[in-house]
Design an enzyme around this catalytic site. Structure first.
Site, PDB file in Angstrom:
ATOM      1  N   HIS A 249      15.109  39.993  52.761  1.00 49.74           N
ATOM      2  CA  HIS A 249      14.972  38.840  53.658  1.00 49.74           C
ATOM      3  C   HIS A 249      14.232  39.223  54.949  1.00 49.74           C
ATOM      4  O   HIS A 249      13.266  38.561  55.343  1.00 49.74           O
ATOM      5  CB  HIS A 249      16.377  38.309  53.977  1.00 49.74           C
ATOM      6  CG  HIS A 249      16.414  37.154  54.928  1.00 49.74           C
ATOM      7  ND1 HIS A 249      16.598  35.854  54.506  1.00 49.74           N
ATOM      8  CD2 HIS A 249      16.290  37.097  56.278  1.00 49.74           C
ATOM      9  CE1 HIS A 249      16.576  35.048  55.560  1.00 49.74           C
ATOM     10  NE2 HIS A 249      16.399  35.781  56.652  1.00 49.74           N
ATOM     11  N   GLU A 250      14.672  40.287  55.594  1.00 48.02           N
ATOM     12  CA  GLU A 250      14.033  40.678  56.862  1.00 48.02           C
ATOM     13  C   GLU A 250      12.588  41.095  56.631  1.00 48.02           C
ATOM     14  O   GLU A 250      11.708  40.759  57.416  1.00 48.02           O
ATOM     15  CB  GLU A 250      14.831  41.784  57.563  1.00 48.02           C
ATOM     16  CG  GLU A 250      16.244  41.398  58.017  1.00 48.02           C
ATOM     17  CD  GLU A 250      16.335  40.126  58.867  1.00 48.02           C
ATOM     18  OE1 GLU A 250      15.310  39.688  59.440  1.00 48.02           O
ATOM     19  OE2 GLU A 250      17.437  39.542  58.938  1.00 48.02           O
TER      20      GLU A 250
ATOM     21  N   HIS B 260      10.339  38.143  56.468  1.00 50.55           N
ATOM     22  CA  HIS B 260       9.885  37.641  57.770  1.00 50.55           C
ATOM     23  C   HIS B 260       8.638  38.389  58.241  1.00 50.55           C
ATOM     24  O   HIS B 260       7.743  37.798  58.837  1.00 50.55           O
ATOM     25  CB  HIS B 260      10.986  37.794  58.831  1.00 50.55           C
ATOM     26  CG  HIS B 260      12.095  36.788  58.720  1.00 50.55           C
ATOM     27  ND1 HIS B 260      11.868  35.440  58.563  1.00 50.55           N
ATOM     28  CD2 HIS B 260      13.449  36.929  58.783  1.00 50.55           C
ATOM     29  CE1 HIS B 260      13.037  34.804  58.522  1.00 50.55           C
ATOM     30  NE2 HIS B 260      14.015  35.684  58.635  1.00 50.55           N
TER      31      HIS B 260
ATOM     32  N   HIS C 223      12.534  30.624  57.329  1.00 46.87           N
ATOM     33  CA  HIS C 223      13.665  30.309  56.447  1.00 46.87           C
ATOM     34  C   HIS C 223      13.288  29.207  55.455  1.00 46.87           C
ATOM     35  O   HIS C 223      12.632  28.236  55.789  1.00 46.87           O
ATOM     36  CB  HIS C 223      14.899  29.953  57.274  1.00 46.87           C
ATOM     37  CG  HIS C 223      15.477  31.165  57.935  1.00 46.87           C
ATOM     38  ND1 HIS C 223      16.187  31.145  59.092  1.00 46.87           N
ATOM     39  CD2 HIS C 223      15.411  32.475  57.556  1.00 46.87           C
ATOM     40  CE1 HIS C 223      16.547  32.372  59.411  1.00 46.87           C
ATOM     41  NE2 HIS C 223      16.075  33.208  58.498  1.00 46.87           N
ATOM     42  N   CYS C 224      13.731  29.406  54.240  1.00 45.33           N
ATOM     43  CA  CYS C 224      13.335  28.567  53.109  1.00 45.33           C
ATOM     44  C   CYS C 224      14.541  27.755  52.651  1.00 45.33           C
ATOM     45  O   CYS C 224      15.666  28.247  52.646  1.00 45.33           O
ATOM     46  CB  CYS C 224      12.849  29.487  51.987  1.00 45.33           C
ATOM     47  SG  CYS C 224      12.437  28.631  50.462  1.00 45.33           S
TER      48      CYS C 224
HETATM   49 ZN   LIG Z   1      16.026  35.205  58.562  1.00 42.30          ZN
HETATM   50 ZN   LIG Z   2      11.642  30.479  49.294  1.00 45.25          ZN
END
Ligand SMILES: [Zn+2]
Ligand SMILES: [Zn+2]
Length: 175
Positions: free
Chosen positions: A131-132, A135, A141-142
């Site tokens: 996740h990071e 970015h 954010h999805c």
């Molecule tokens: Zn995030």
């Molecule tokens: Zn996504």
């Protein structure tokens, strides 16, 4: 060789991050290396009134001490991280930058008074690390259910999402 560097920054426990290195190299298709840095100064990022460590300052320390050929640099720590406007953060990253950080502190069942579960801890760390790094590739954010770029406020949110990018986020990573 240009690489993603994983920087272990443990104050207390030592964790073997080989599983994370392998997963990151698969997902991002880049050479991924564990890079031991002695330069993380925990003292200067500690906030005594909060009893937590400043996530953004940790990020800056990594940025000031990374190998020249770093494509990305990901700090992994066991201390509790915060940013001033939030009670805590699981991690933080530069949007479209090279650096991200994650903490295992609140990924560990121990923190919630639950029985330790090494496999679950590893899964959570993999998700938050991906996740990071997402970015740093410019992803925000999805909302697609299950996408690893779903935002996570609580550890349960991490357990609910997958470790995979949805097709849109995946296309951004692949460029
Ligand atoms: Zn995030
Ligand atoms: Zn996504």
């Amino acid at each position: 060789m240009p690489s993603i560097y994983i920087v272990p920054a443990w104050l207390e426990e030592n964790h073997d991050l080989e599983f994370l290195r392998l997963r990151i190299s698969e997902v991002f298709r880049k050479k991924t290396v564990i890079y031991e840095s002695k330069k993380i100064d925990f003292h200067s990022i500690y906030n005594p009134s909060r009893k937590q460590y400043n996530s953004s300052q940790f990020l800056i320390q990594l940025l000031n001490n990374h190998p020249k050929d770093a494509l990305r640099i990901l700090g992994v720590t066991d201390v509790d991280l915060f940013i001033p406007i939030l009670t805590f953060v699981f991690g933080e990253a530069q949007l479209n930058g090279i650096a991200g950080v994650v903490s295992v502190h609140r990924l560990n069942n121990k923190f919630y008074g639950l029985p330790e579960n090494e496999e679950l801890l590893r899964k959570r760390l993999i998700k938050e690390a991906i996740h990071e790094l997402g970015h740093t590739y410019g992803l925000v954010h999805c909302l697609t259910p299950g996408c690893v770029m779903n935002s996570s406020t609580y550890v349960e949110d991490i357990d609910e999402k997958s470790e995979f990018f949805c097709s849109y986020c995946s296309s951004v990573i692949r460029g």
